[in-house]
Design an enzyme around this catalytic site. Sequence first.
Site, mmCIF file in Angstrom:
data_model
loop_
_atom_site.group_PDB
_atom_site.id
_atom_site.type_symbol
_atom_site.label_atom_id
_atom_site.label_comp_id
_atom_site.label_asym_id
_atom_site.label_seq_id
_atom_site.Cartn_x
_atom_site.Cartn_y
_atom_site.Cartn_z
ATOM 1 N N ASP A 138 0.847 -1.198 0.000
ATOM 2 C CA ASP A 138 0.000 0.000 0.000
ATOM 3 C C ASP A 138 0.883 1.250 0.000
ATOM 4 O O ASP A 138 1.594 1.516 0.975
ATOM 5 C CB ASP A 138 -0.903 -0.009 1.232
ATOM 6 C CG ASP A 138 -1.977 1.066 1.196
ATOM 7 O OD1 ASP A 138 -1.720 2.160 0.633
ATOM 8 O OD2 ASP A 138 -3.075 0.823 1.712
ATOM 9 N N HIS A 157 -3.426 0.739 -2.751
ATOM 10 C CA HIS A 157 -4.350 1.345 -1.798
ATOM 11 C C HIS A 157 -5.754 1.312 -2.386
ATOM 12 O O HIS A 157 -6.052 2.003 -3.364
ATOM 13 C CB HIS A 157 -3.939 2.791 -1.499
ATOM 14 C CG HIS A 157 -4.810 3.455 -0.473
ATOM 15 N ND1 HIS A 157 -4.771 3.124 0.866
ATOM 16 C CD2 HIS A 157 -5.754 4.426 -0.591
ATOM 17 C CE1 HIS A 157 -5.641 3.864 1.526
ATOM 18 N NE2 HIS A 157 -6.251 4.646 0.659
#
Length: 468
Positions: free
Chosen positions: A360, A391
């Site tokens: 992420d 993300h």
Amino acid sequence: MPPWGAALALILAVLALLGLLGPRLRGPWGRAVGERTLRGGQDRGDGEEADGGGPADQFSDGREPLPGGCSLVCKPSALAQCLLRALRRSEALEPGSRSWFSGPHLQTLCHFVLPVAPGPELAREYLQLADDGLVALDWVVGPCVRGRRITSAGGLPAVLLVIPNAWGRLTRNVLGLCLLALERGYYPVIFHRRGHHGCPLVSPRLQPFGDPSDLKEAVTYIRFRHPAAPLFAVSEGSGSALLLSYLGECGSSSYVTGAACISPVLRCREWFEAGLPWPYERGFLLHQKIALSRYATALEDTVDTSRLFRSRSLREFEEALFCHTKSFPISWDTYWDRNDPLRDVDEAAVPVLCICSADDPVCGPPDHTLTTELFHSNPYFFLLLSRHGGHCGFLRQEPLPAWSHEVILESFRALTEFFRMEERMKGLSRHRASFLGGRRRGGALQRREVSSSSNLEEIFNWKRSYTR
């Protein structure tokens, strides 16, 4: 696509093609964004990963392997075993061919910038709050799908409350989740905060990062409209702070059957203070400034607008908007004492599945940003940690939806079956206890000569208090 979105997409695409947006782009966490943290602190490439290893290898206990290199981190319980069985059967987690946009930054970019086509049909309602503010509810009413599956035993479609990110950006994946949920028999509704996504700002008050007061009124209204329907909730990214705050404050009175958070920001204060890699920091900041610029005159009485629009980071923007106000200024510490999404997490009484990725680029590496002790100690919280996904991305080859959407709806179905079985077992236990008690009292009752009407009156006397 808004102008800032096109500019951000162009910048990120050029950097990705030049190779400048790969592992060498480092975030403020002191680690290359996208690098995986493996056991022993060693970083390995894809070709050097040990068989069976995954991004959650640093969690030695309470971790169960799943298909596709994913792991489930949780406290062992009957509910955890039910969820684990459902996830191991899920086809969405099966490893497949990786597409050209499988990198973490391109997954994130596609999620935030690219539109979904065709989009769902939305019916908007404005809900006036107790302080005369407005929030918006977008009910997904189409396109109608043949052969929709009903998600609840009573034949009523379950309501799926979707909370977008805190910046007010209605993303590709949110709309995709709503379309998939509609196909699976849910009734999706998207919650928009004050001043977000076309919702008018009729009072000079915005919703702080973790203040669930507006969401409470929205849930009350949804329950009024659909009193018998089960309610599930999903949040994405920074919007998870609102959902977690609501579940913690309301506890067992939240009316929510199950919840899921996609790429949640759990250590929110540290996240604001550390900052994001500059493309995301500037992109999110620019989006918020553009959204609030139309209300600059209305906010002048309560906010120092010149300081607000001169802010150069998300922290400065948040402080100018909610801390350095003209009427009730507060400190940064006080603000997070009131808005930390985990401040009442011990009171949450709803199963929450958090889906996170080890690469992420917005939240950062899991060993720095995930509160793993929460998942090890709280039986209601479950962490599904994957190797890839960026993300809020978790994309697959088109036209397949994001695998996170499939997993969330499958987990909700497993929760529904689990609670239904629990109720059935409790009912059988009560029936057995009543039967055995009746047999013990059978001899005495047979010697009593009481009319049938008297028996009925004694058994059903509770009805009179409700009908007279």
